[in-house]
Design a protein around this motif. Structure first.
Motif, PDB file in Angstrom:
ATOM      1  N   CYS B 168       2.090   5.951   4.454  1.00  0.00           N
ATOM      2  CA  CYS B 168       0.790   6.599   4.252  1.00  0.00           C
ATOM      3  C   CYS B 168       0.866   7.756   3.254  1.00  0.00           C
ATOM      4  O   CYS B 168      -0.128   8.438   3.019  1.00  0.00           O
ATOM      5  CB  CYS B 168       0.201   7.061   5.581  1.00  0.00           C
ATOM      6  N   ARG B 184      -1.091  11.782  -0.314  1.00  0.00           N
ATOM      7  CA  ARG B 184      -1.509  10.634   0.494  1.00  0.00           C
ATOM      8  C   ARG B 184      -1.753   9.421  -0.394  1.00  0.00           C
ATOM      9  O   ARG B 184      -2.234   9.543  -1.513  1.00  0.00           O
ATOM     10  CB  ARG B 184      -2.782  10.970   1.265  1.00  0.00           C
ATOM     11  N   LYS B 186      -2.194   4.709  -0.183  1.00  0.00           N
ATOM     12  CA  LYS B 186      -2.269   3.508   0.651  1.00  0.00           C
ATOM     13  C   LYS B 186      -1.034   2.622   0.484  1.00  0.00           C
ATOM     14  O   LYS B 186      -0.698   1.856   1.379  1.00  0.00           O
ATOM     15  CB  LYS B 186      -3.528   2.719   0.298  1.00  0.00           C
ATOM     16  N   LEU B 419      -4.483   6.318   5.783  1.00  0.00           N
ATOM     17  CA  LEU B 419      -4.120   6.659   7.156  1.00  0.00           C
ATOM     18  C   LEU B 419      -3.973   8.168   7.303  1.00  0.00           C
ATOM     19  O   LEU B 419      -3.646   8.858   6.336  1.00  0.00           O
ATOM     20  CB  LEU B 419      -2.807   5.966   7.539  1.00  0.00           C
TER      21      LEU B 419
END
Lengths: 102, 591
Positions: B168, B184, B186, B419
Motif C-alpha cells: 500500500c 501511498r 496502489k 489502502l
C-alpha cells in the motif's frame, strides 16, 4: 607519493571552514581524486560528504564533479596530485562539503 | 516520518532501463506514475555501464531484425532457434515461459526504442544490435517526460508498506536532507537491479545494493535461483582508479589481448578441454568459462600480488594498435584514452572475475507479478528468466519485463483502491532506520562493509565449497547481529554517508545470506554455479529451482519449468556437460 589535501567543509550559510588530510598513495598506482576521498572517509574522517551515492566511477554518469586547484574536474577521472585544494564545483547548489545538487 | 499528501497508482523503484521502461508501461496505461531513484533519473543503475558504454547490445532474433530493417545478416534465424539457445545457455533451469516471453516480445521492444529515437550503430553479433547504454536511458527518459511520469531523485528506497498482505506504499530516504518519507500507492514495481555492493570486486555502479530484493524478502516475497551470479572474467582490479571497469572484457571479446598468470604464462588449458577452451577464448560463452578458469588459477596460487591476473595487450607491431582503434574508436577519448596509455607504456592491467549479473532474484510470473499482491518486478532484480547462466542481453530482459510489469501494475491499480496506512508499521520502520543515530559502542558501517566484502570473497567466488559457504552464512549472521549496534560518528542527517552505508548493509546482508544458502543447497555444479567440492551436473536429481519465501532460509525445491524443451536425463562432470550442451546448441554430432 604523499598527498596533502585541503577540503572545503560545511553546509550553505555555514561554509568557509577547511579540513586538511595527509595520506600516502602507492608508487605506480594510478589513484583518482575519488579514491582519495573514499580513503579519507574510510580511514580518517567518516563525516566527509562527496558525491558517491549513485556513482559510476567510470566517467560515464558525470555527477562527481569537484573543483580541484581551481579547475572543475570529475573526481573519478582525474588523477590525484601531491597538493590538492578541493572545493564544491557548484557552490550555489551546495548541499554539504563537496556535494552539490546535480 | 513525513507521509506525503500525494498518492500514486504505481510507484517504480529504480531508474535504469528496467525502471524507466516499467514507468513508460504504467503511464501508457494511464496510471499516475512516480519513479524513485537512488541517483539521477537517467544516469544511475547498471544500464549506463552496459558494454562500458561503448558497446552495449540489445538482442533480437535475426528474422525479426530483417523484418524491422535493422540487419539482413541473419535472416534464416527464428525465435524458436533463439529460444533453444537461451535454454541451453541456462542449463535447463530457465523458466521457459519467461524465456518464451523474452524471445516473442524482444522485437517489439527494440522497434519502439528505434521509433522513440534510439540510435543503432550496426551489429555486434548475429543477434546483437549495437547501441550506447546512455542512449537507451535518454530515449526512455524522453518518452517518460512525454507521458508525464514524475520523478523523485537522489532518494533511497528502504521499505514496502503493507496492509493485510498487500502493498500500500513505500518508505524512502531523501539522501540530501536525510528526511524519511512515506508515499501511498496502489502498486509497486521493483527495478533495483543487482546486489553488486555485496562484493568488493564488481562491475556495477555504487547504487546497486539490493534494496528491492531485501524489501521484497521482508514483505515475504519468493526469491529464486539466488546462487546464480555471473562473473565478468576480466574486470580491472588494479590500478585502483579503474577498479570495476570492464574494458578488458570488451577488448578481449573483440579479440585483443591475453590473460596471463603471475609468471606471464597462459593457463586456460589447465582447466578446460581443448574444445571448451576454444569456446572460452572465442565465443559468447567466455564469461562463464573464463571466470571459472581464472578463479581456479588464482585459487591455485598463481595470481599476482594484487590478487588477480594480468590482462596484457601487445600493441606491436603498430598495425595492431591501428586495427584496435579502427575497431573501437571510443578508445581514443576520455577515460579509455587514459587506460590505453598504460598499455602504450608496456604495462598491463590486473584483472579478476568480478560480480557482474545476478540471474537470481525476486520470483515473477509472466505478468511480472511477485507472490505479493500489488508487488511487481522487472529487470535484474528478478530471477528465473536465464536459469543457470545468462548469455543473451540483459538490456532486452529489462525492456521485456519492464513493459509487462508496468502494464500489469497499472491494471492492478485500476482494480484496487488506495489502502489505509498502518501508522504503527510506519513508526516501527522509522525507528529501525534511525536507530544507528542513537547506538553507542558498536562498529562503524565502513568496518562492517569491509568485513562483508572479505566474507563474500571467501564464500561466494566463482568456485565455492560447502565448507566456505557454511562459514559465510554464520559470518553474515554475526554481521547482522552487529549491524543492530552499528555506530555512527557523523550525527548530521544531511547527506550522511555513514548512515547510508548502514542502510545499504541492512539490504545487502540478508541478500548475501540467501545467496550463500542457495549455493549451499545446490550440491552440484551447473552453469555459473561452480562447486569445487562437487564438480558434477546431475539432471537425475537437480532439475529444480531453489526458492526461498521471504527471509526464511527454509528452502523449497520447485521443479524447473520445462514447458517446451526437456533435457537428457543423466549425470556428467561439470565440463563434460558444458561440452554436451554446447554440442546440442550448435547442432554438432559430438564434441
Amino acid at each position: 607519493m604523499t598527498c596533502h589535501v585541503k577540503i572545503s567543509r560545511g553546509e550553505p550559510g555555514r561554509e568557509g571552514t577547511w579540513s586538511e588530510y595527509t595520506l600516502t598513495v602507492a608508487e605506480h598506482e594510478d589513484t583518482s581524486i575519488m579514491n582519495v576521498l573514499e580513503r579519507i572517509a574510510a580511514e580518517q574522517d567518516p563525516t566527509l560528504a562527496f558525491f558517491d551515492h549513485a556513482a559510476c566511477r567510470q566517467a560515464a554518469c558525470g555527477k562527481c564533479a569537484v573543483r580541484c586547484n581551481g579547475k572543475v574536474v570529475l573526481a573519478c577521472k582525474e588523477k590525484a596530485q601531491e597538493e590538492m585544494l578541493l572545493e564544491p564545483a557548484r557552490p550555489a547548489r551546495l548541499v554539504r562539503d563537496l556535494l552539490c545538487r546535480a | 516520518m513525513n507521509l506525503s499528501v500525494q498518492s500514486y497508482d504505481v510507484i517504480v523503484i529504480g531508474a535504469g532501463g528496467g525502471g524507466l521502461r516499467s514507468a513508460i508501461g504504467a503511464a501508457q496505461a494511464k496510471a499516475r506514475t512516480l519513479v524513485i531513484c537512488r541517483g539521477k533519473s537517467n544516469r544511475s543503475g547498471a544500464t549506463l555501464l552496459a558494454g562500458a558504454n561503448i558497446s552495449a547490445d540489445i538482442a533480437c532474433d535475426g528474422e525479426t531484425l530483417a523484418r524491422l530493417g535493422v540487419s539482413q545478416g541473419n535472416k534464416k534465424d527464428t525465435k524458436d532457434a533463439w529460444f533453444s539457445d537461451i535454454i541451453h545457455e541456462g542449463f535447463y533451469l530457465n523458466n521457459q515461459d519467461l524465456a518464451t516471453m523474452y524471445v516473442e516480445t524482444a522485437g517489439d521492444r527494440l522497434a519502439e526504442m528505434i521509433d522513440w529515437g534510439m540510435e543503432v550503430h550496426g551489429m555486434e553479433g548475429a543477434r546483437e544490435v549495437s547501441v550506447f547504454g546512455s542512449d537507451i536511458l535518454d530515449t526512455m527518459m524522453r518518452r517518460c517526460r512525454e507521458l508525464n511520469v514524475e520523478f523523485m531523485e537522489d532518494t533511497m528506497f528502504t521499505d514496502l508498506l503493507m496492509k493485510d498482505g498487500q502493498v500500500c506504499g513505500v518508505v524512502c530516504v531523501d539522501l540530501y536532507s536525510g528526511e524519511i518519507k512515506a508515499l501511498r500507492c496502489k502498486a509497486v514495481v521493483l527495478a533495483t537491479g543487482g546486489a553488486h555492493g555485496i562484493f568488493s570486486e564488481n562491475s556495477g555502479s555504487s547504487d546497486l545494493c539490493g534494496e528491492g530484493q531485501a524489501a521484497a524478502m521482508r514483505a515475504g516475497a519468493e526469491m529464486i535461483d539466488m546462487e546464480m551470479v555471473s562473473f565478468c572474467p576480466t574486470v580491472v582490479t588494479w590500478p585502483t582508479m579503474y577498479k570495476g571497469n570492464i574494458l578488458p572484457y570488451i577488448l578481449f571479446s573483440t579479440g585483443y589481448g591475453r590473460v596471463l598468470n603471475k609468471y606471464g604464462k597462459t593457463f586456460t588449458d589447465r582447466y578446460l578441454s581443448r574444445h571448451v577452451e576454444r569456446l572460452a577464448l572465442d565465443s559468447e560463452w567466455n564469461k562463464m568459462l573464463l571466470s571459472y578458469a581464472l578463479n581456479a588459477e588464482i585459487q591455485e596460487g598463481r595470481g599476482t600480488r594484487q590478487g588477480g591476473l594480468y590482462y596484457a595487450l601487445d600493441l606491436h607491431p603498430q598495425e595492431i594498435m591501428e586495427e584496435l582503434y579502427a575497431d573501437l574508436p571510443p578508445l581514443k577519448t576520455g577515460i579509455y584514452a587514459d587506460i590505453m596509455k598504460i598499455f602504450e607504456a608496456d604495462r598491463s592491467l590486473v584483472i579478476k572475475p568480478a560480480a557482474h549479473y545476478f540471474e537470481g532474484g525476486v520470483r515473477i510470473d509472466t505478468a511480472c507479478r511477485t507472490s505479493i499482491p500489488g508487488l511487481f518486478a522487472a529487470g535484474e532484480c528478478t530471477g528465473g528468466m536465464f536459469g543457470a547462466n545468462r548469455v543473451s542481453a540483459a538490456t532486452t530482459e529489462m525492456m521485456v519485463e519492464g513493459a509487462v510489469a508496468g502494464n500489469s501494475a497499472a491494471a492492478f491499480a485500476r482494480d484496487t483502491s488506495l489502502l489505509p496506512i498502518d501508522t504503527a508499521q510506519m513508526e516501527a520502520i522509522e525507528a529501525e532506520l534511525l536507530k544507528p543515530f542513537t547506538n553507542r559502542g558498536g562498529q562503524s558501517p565502513e568496518q562492517l562493509r569491509s568485513r562483508l566484502h572479505a566474507i563474500s570473497a571467501e564464500a561466494m567466488p566463482v568456485i565455492r565449497t560447502a565448507e566456505k559457504l557454511t562459514e559465510g552464512i554464520a559470518a553474515v549472521e554475526e554481521l547482522q547481529h552487529e549491524l543492530e549496534h552499528v555506530t555512527l560518528s557523523d550525527t548530521a542527517r544531511t547527506y550522511n554517508r555513514e548512515w547510508r552505508r548502514s542502510l545499504e548493509l541492512r539490504s545487502m546482508l540478508p541478500v548475501a545470506k540467501t545467496m550463500f544458502k542457495s549455493a549451499l543447497v545446490r550440491d552440484e555444479s551447473r552453469g555459473v554455479h561452480v562447486r569445487g567440492d562437487m564438480l558434477r551436473t546431475s539432471n537425475v536429481k537437480n532439475l529444480y529451482n531453489i526458492v526461498f519465501r521471504g527471509e526464511s532460509l527454509e528452502d523449497a525445491k520447485a521443479p524447473a519449468v520445462l514447458t517446451r524443451m526437456k533435457p537428457e536425463i543423466g549425470e556428467w562432470s561439470y565440463t563434460e556437460y558444458i561440452e554436451k550442451i554446447v554440442a546440442e546448441e550448435t547442432g554438432e554430432e559430438d564434441a
